[in-house]
Design an enzyme around this catalytic site. Structure first.
Site, PDB file in Angstrom:
ATOM      1  N   TRP A 339       0.989   6.761   2.914  1.00 33.03           N
ATOM      2  CA  TRP A 339       1.502   7.956   2.240  1.00 33.03           C
ATOM      3  C   TRP A 339       2.305   7.583   0.994  1.00 33.03           C
ATOM      4  CZ3 TRP A 339       6.686   9.238   1.482  1.00 33.03           C
ATOM      5  CH2 TRP A 339       6.953  10.530   1.025  1.00 33.03           C
ATOM      6  N   HIS A 340       2.919   6.396   1.012  1.00 32.90           N
ATOM      7  CA  HIS A 340       3.800   6.010  -0.084  1.00 32.90           C
ATOM      8  C   HIS A 340       3.059   5.694  -1.374  1.00 32.90           C
ATOM      9  CE1 HIS A 340       6.769   5.723   3.125  1.00 32.90           C
ATOM     10  NE2 HIS A 340       7.687   5.696   2.200  1.00 32.90           N
ATOM     11  N   GLY A 341       1.790   5.382  -1.311  1.00 34.11           N
ATOM     12  CA  GLY A 341       1.092   5.108  -2.555  1.00 34.11           C
ATOM     13  C   GLY A 341      -0.290   4.531  -2.344  1.00 34.11           C
ATOM     14  N   TYR A 492       5.550   9.082  -5.710  1.00 34.61           N
ATOM     15  CA  TYR A 492       4.910   9.456  -4.463  1.00 34.61           C
ATOM     16  C   TYR A 492       4.665  10.948  -4.408  1.00 34.61           C
ATOM     17  CZ  TYR A 492       6.697   4.847  -3.468  1.00 34.61           C
ATOM     18  OH  TYR A 492       7.010   3.507  -3.523  1.00 34.61           O
TER      19      TYR A 492
END
Length: 492
Positions: A339-341, A492
């Site tokens: 989810w962070h990148g 993000y």
């Protein structure tokens, strides 16, 4: 004319100059915004429209025409929510949830992960890959998560559908948490919007206190560590000794915490100034004595979101076998990492944290450890030390550009440590050491000290409060780096 052109340039979209909390432009605009906001206190509908327009302008300064995507999500959520409320059949409600999830995850896949997926496929197929020119809308990970939680909460019967479109648009576009969290939920904020909250003097004091804390964390500590030491080592780890690499790893852990918790402090503080109370997002995470405790203290709004909307739906730990429970936990952290990148390094970071959580549960079960049992001070200190170092290893995956860089850092730390250079390091980087030490000391102070400081600030006369705020801003301006350093979680 030149002055007018300069003002026009400042107010229009510039991808290199987003409207961030730590910019002078935001401070000036927010003061005018706050003035009109208070003047409109007896006109709730007009005030809501005013906040929505300011929030959309705030987002426009970061993402230009992608404002329409944000508004599109507002419309679709509102209509899906009403449809959900009018439906009586469970299969229809499940279809509505599916539509919402597919839309939001689809946007994330396209804007964040499409190039990564195509590049990965091309690497296996030996086909040439030309990445698409896809600009990532700021904060898309945060507002899509808020969107999903709203529809799922209606499905679960935890909230009723919002019947006022302006109220829902206010919730989803509200500028303080819009770009980098916290992940505010509709069931916490919609009732506050509907009640037309009144700003109390206590809220004003808490708001300004948190904003000052956030500015110091971000601009005095995080930005200084980043520009003067951490980035240099992570960019070229082989040029530095193992001791310096280890200090960079510790420095990045401090930088990331101060950067992200600084944003959260400012977002929560700004919301307080407008009469809205958000939940705490960080609770001294480096005091944690084990990985499980860390994730109850770090980025609380995200970790609880992952628990409630991913881990529990997967089955959580209420499954027949420990293997399945560990599988659910590991996959939750894996997805949380990604989810962070759009980088496999974030996936590795998530996998590392998932492994730590599984191992902690295993050792707790094998050695019959009760996490609620108080331990001696020295044992608590050892727990904190080992937990911090295990988490710091994970932060290498988070920050490093590739596994090659991680390997270089680990090789230097293990085979080329040279601890004897510590005195030279202290002499060569006195302010870096001072920033790390100050951050750790403030972090490990009892929480009651922070509450006491806030109460002292609240007890001051407004004139003295304004003077303290002005002094802090002056110090921050003097200490800030010459170039604007965006918040880490902005991407993000």
């Amino acid at each position: 004319m030149e002055l007018l052109e300069n003002i026009k340039h400042q107010l229009l979209y510039d991808p290199s100059s987003p409207l961030l909390f730590n910019t002078g432009l935001f401070m000036v605009l927010f003061l005018f915004f706050l003035l009109f906001y208070n003047l409109l206190s007896k006109l709730p509908r007009v005030k809501i429209i005013f906040v929505i327009l300011f929030s959309l302008y705030f987002y426009y300064k970061s993402s230009a025409s992608y404002c329409w995507i944000l508004l599109g999500v507002c419309v679709s959520d509102y209509l899906l929510g009403l449809w959900m409320g009018a439906s009586r059949r469970n299969w229809i409600k499940r279809v509505i949830v599916g539509i919402n999830v597919i839309m939001n995850i689809g946007m994330l896949i396209y804007f964040k992960y499409f190039n990564l997926l195509i590049e990965t496929i091309s690497n296996f197929s030996s086909q040439r890959f030309d990445p698409l020119d896809i600009i990532l809308p700021a904060g898309i990970s945060f507002f899509t998560f808020r969107s999903i939680s709203y529809i799922v909460d209606i499905y679960r019967g935890e909230i009723a559908p919002c019947k006022n479109f302006l109220h829902y648009t206010f919730f989803l576009t509200f500028f303080p948490p819009l770009l980098a969290g916290p992940v505010v939920r509709a069931k916490d904020m919609l009732p506050q919007i509907e009640s037309n909250p009144v700003v109390t003097r206590r809220m004003v004091s808490v708001g300004f206190f948190l904003i000052m804390c956030g500015l110091v964390k971000k601009m005095v500590i995080a930005d200084y560590l980043s520009g003067n030491f951490v980035d240099r080592v992570f960019d070229n780890p082989s040029l530095y000794s193992g001791f310096e690499n280890l200090m960079a790893v510790y420095g990045f852990a401090i930088q990331l915490y101060c950067d992200f918790s600084g944003y959260s402090d400012m977002a929560i503080g700004l919301a307080f100034l407008l009469g809205f109370a958000f939940k705490e997002n960080f609770n001294a995470p480096f005091k944690s004595q084990n990985p499980s405790e860390f994730w109850r203290r770090w980025h609380i709004s995200l970790s609880t979101w992952l628990r409630d909307y991913l881990y529990i739906p997967l089955g959580g730990n209420r499954v027949k076998t420990r293997t399945r429970a560990n599988f659910n936990l590991f996959n939750t952290m894996l997805i949380g990492g990604l989810w962070h990148g759009a980088s496999w390094m974030y996936l590795l970071w998530g996998a590392w944290n998932g492994l730590l959580l599984i191992l902690h549960k295993f050792f707790r079960r094998v050695f019959h450890l009760n996490v609620k049992t108080k331990v001696s001070w020295w044992r608590a200190g050892l727990n904190v030390f080992f937990t911090f170092n295990l988490l710091a290893v994970g932060f290498m995956f988070f920050r490093a550009e590739s596994m090659t860089k991680v390997k270089e850092m680990m090789t230097a730390i293990v085979y080329n440590f040279h601890g004897e250079i510590a005195p030279q390091f202290l002499a060569g980087y006195p302010l870096v050491v001072a920033a790390i030490a100050a951050a750790l000391v403030l972090h490990f102070l009892p929480k009651s000290w922070s509450a006491f400081s806030m109460n002292v600030f609240h007890s001051m006369k407004p004139f003295l409060q304004a003077l303290v705020v002005a002094i802090v801003i002056f110090i921050v301006i003097q200490a800030r780096s010459s170039d604007l350093v965006p918040f880490i979680y902005m991407k993000y």
